[in-house]
Design a protein around this motif. Structure first.
Motif, PDB file in Angstrom:
ATOM      1  N   VAL A 121      14.557  -7.312  12.809  1.00 56.46           N
ATOM      2  CA  VAL A 121      15.378  -8.268  12.043  1.00 56.46           C
ATOM      3  C   VAL A 121      16.631  -7.579  11.503  1.00 56.46           C
ATOM      4  O   VAL A 121      17.743  -8.133  11.568  1.00 56.46           O
ATOM      5  N   LEU A 122      16.491  -6.371  10.972  1.00 56.48           N
ATOM      6  CA  LEU A 122      17.640  -5.640  10.432  1.00 56.48           C
ATOM      7  C   LEU A 122      18.644  -5.284  11.531  1.00 56.48           C
ATOM      8  O   LEU A 122      19.861  -5.396  11.337  1.00 56.48           O
ATOM      9  N   GLY A 163      17.545  -0.570  10.143  1.00 62.79           N
ATOM     10  CA  GLY A 163      16.551  -1.240  10.978  1.00 62.79           C
ATOM     11  C   GLY A 163      15.868  -0.258  11.917  1.00 62.79           C
ATOM     12  O   GLY A 163      14.643  -0.286  12.090  1.00 62.79           O
ATOM     13  N   ALA A 182      21.990  -9.641  21.056  1.00 61.62           N
ATOM     14  CA  ALA A 182      21.099 -10.022  19.956  1.00 61.62           C
ATOM     15  C   ALA A 182      20.084 -11.070  20.402  1.00 61.62           C
ATOM     16  O   ALA A 182      18.895 -10.975  20.109  1.00 61.62           O
ATOM     17  N   SER A 234      27.772  -3.106   8.811  1.00 63.46           N
ATOM     18  CA  SER A 234      26.862  -3.629   9.833  1.00 63.46           C
ATOM     19  C   SER A 234      26.152  -2.481  10.556  1.00 63.46           C
ATOM     20  O   SER A 234      24.968  -2.580  10.886  1.00 63.46           O
ATOM     21  N   THR A 251      20.366  -8.435  12.448  1.00 63.72           N
ATOM     22  CA  THR A 251      21.239  -8.853  11.342  1.00 63.72           C
ATOM     23  C   THR A 251      22.525  -8.026  11.337  1.00 63.72           C
ATOM     24  O   THR A 251      23.623  -8.560  11.148  1.00 63.72           O
ATOM     25  N   GLY A 252      22.381  -6.732  11.561  1.00 63.78           N
ATOM     26  CA  GLY A 252      23.564  -5.880  11.649  1.00 63.78           C
ATOM     27  C   GLY A 252      24.467  -6.292  12.792  1.00 63.78           C
ATOM     28  O   GLY A 252      25.698  -6.315  12.654  1.00 63.78           O
ATOM     29  N   TYR A 254      30.421 -11.333  13.044  1.00 64.80           N
ATOM     30  CA  TYR A 254      31.175 -12.062  12.010  1.00 64.80           C
ATOM     31  C   TYR A 254      32.433 -11.297  11.625  1.00 64.80           C
ATOM     32  O   TYR A 254      33.517 -11.883  11.482  1.00 64.80           O
ATOM     33  N   ALA A 257      24.688  -9.318  14.024  1.00 63.88           N
ATOM     34  CA  ALA A 257      25.299 -10.596  13.645  1.00 63.88           C
ATOM     35  C   ALA A 257      26.458 -10.369  12.673  1.00 63.88           C
ATOM     36  O   ALA A 257      27.507 -11.022  12.764  1.00 63.88           O
ATOM     37  N   LEU A 258      26.280  -9.441  11.732  1.00 68.16           N
ATOM     38  CA  LEU A 258      27.346  -9.130  10.779  1.00 68.16           C
ATOM     39  C   LEU A 258      28.547  -8.521  11.487  1.00 68.16           C
ATOM     40  O   LEU A 258      29.704  -8.821  11.153  1.00 68.16           O
ATOM     41  N   ILE A 297      23.336  -1.214   8.370  1.00 68.37           N
ATOM     42  CA  ILE A 297      22.177  -2.113   8.429  1.00 68.37           C
ATOM     43  C   ILE A 297      21.376  -1.865   9.706  1.00 68.37           C
ATOM     44  O   ILE A 297      20.141  -1.816   9.689  1.00 68.37           O
TER      45      ILE A 297
END
Length: 339
Positions: free
Chosen positions: A292-293, A143, A265, A136, A296-297, A303, A299-300, A139
């Motif tokens: 977005v990247l 970004g 985020a 993450s 996304t990182g 998770y 969000a990962l 990523i």
């Protein structure tokens, strides 16, 4: 956070209220700060005004009996030197970053918060990260790199201040958590000490930066009219600076880093939209891909943390709440306590 609990809210409602409060105040601060700096590029004077207004508001609440402000003690002030240093530096580079970049690119310039957080968690607290967390971070870095290199007229100074801002933001959570012990875990006391001592440190900086001379010169050349917009914006940001300061401490003391990342985020998305609609920022393809990247990182990362907790593994993030610390064994508690 006790003031939130006094409203009769359950734990879930208190977290939602705290995160929402933080997001709204943070968004207002960014937009109004940009508005003020567009009027007059006096970042240190703006910060000084914000600190002054925040301290005055705290004193008013104390006089009105709404909140009890502490008497500043020398030993406590000494214990809070790291917090004051990182706060003044962080506020300074945040504001200077806004001077050089627009609102939507601000999200990219300060995009390395997550990688630095993971790095400091390992180097300062000895907490390793899983491969998914490291992925993450990669990523997020992609970004940041994409967003910076895709800009034709990117401000190198803006990117520099953004990177330094990412570092100070990453360290801030660690320093705040450690500093709470010096004020008996009182968020209100910490907010007062933070603002009052930061105001003292900021005062000589205003003079050393030369901005005080600029204020005097412009006043004699153009009169008070040139400062109307700036002073009004400074007053508004002073009020919201007090609120975002309190909200940030409340969120860090109440929520886990996972929740903190989620709110960050969402705030990033709203901040980008704000820049587009309110300040007519140009959202290029590279800038959009970078944002977005980065999100996304984030969000990962969220998770990965959820998966670790579901598997009952020891989370490799910085414990920010008592609930987090209580779940660790004695060795881990001692490690965090020494940090």
């Amino acid at each position: 956070m006790s003031s939130v609990n006094k409203l009769g809210l359950n734990e879930r409602q208190a977290v939602i209220l705290t995160v929402g409060f933080y997001m709204v105040t943070a968004l207002v601060m960014v937009s109004v700060n940009k508005w003020a700096l567009n009027a007059l590029k006096l970042p240190w004077v703006l910060l000084w005004c914000q600190m002054l207004i925040a301290v005055v508001l705290l004193k008013i609440t104390d006089a009105a009996g709404l909140l009890k402000m502490p008497v500043i003690k020398k030993d406590v002030a000494k214990a809070l030197i790291p917090l004051i240093a990182i706060n003044v530096l962080g506020l300074g580079v945040n504001t200077l970053c806004l001077v050089y970049v627009d609102t939507s690119f601000y999200q990219i310039a300060r995009g390395l918060v997550l990688p630095f957080t993971v790095i400091f968690a390992y180097t300062l607290l000895g907490q390793p990260s899983s491969k998914l967390v490291l992925g993450s971070c990669f990523i997020v870095f992609c970004g940041f790199y994409t967003g910076v290199t895709s800009e034709i007229n990117v401000s190198q100074m803006g990117v520099f201040f953004g990177v330094v801002s990412s570092i100070t933001t990453s360290l801030h959570a660690i320093v705040i958590k450690k500093s709470l012990a010096a004020v008996n875990n009182s968020s209100i006391d910490l907010v007062y000490y933070n603002n009052a001592l930061s105001l003292m440190v900021m005062t000589p900086i205003v003079f050393l930066s030369g901005e005080s001379t600029i204020v005097v010169e412009q006043y004699y050349e153009e009169g008070f009219g040139a400062f109307k917009t700036f002073l009004f914006a400074a007053f508004i940001t002073g009020i919201f600076g007090f609120l975002v300061n309190l909200a940030g401490f409340m969120q860090i003391s109440k929520t886990s880093p996972t929740t903190h990342m989620i709110s960050g985020a969402v705030r990033g998305v709203l901040q980008t939209l704000l820049g587009y609609f309110a300040f007519s920022d140009i959202i290029t393809t590279g800038r959009l891909l970078g944002i977005v990247l980065i999100l996304t990182g984030g969000a990962l990362y969220t998770y990965a943390k959820d998966q670790e907790m579901k598997a009952n593994t020891k989370p490799s993030y910085i414990p920010m709440t008592q609930q987090d610390a209580d779940g660790d064994d004695d060795e881990e508690r001692n490690k965090v306590g020494r940090a």
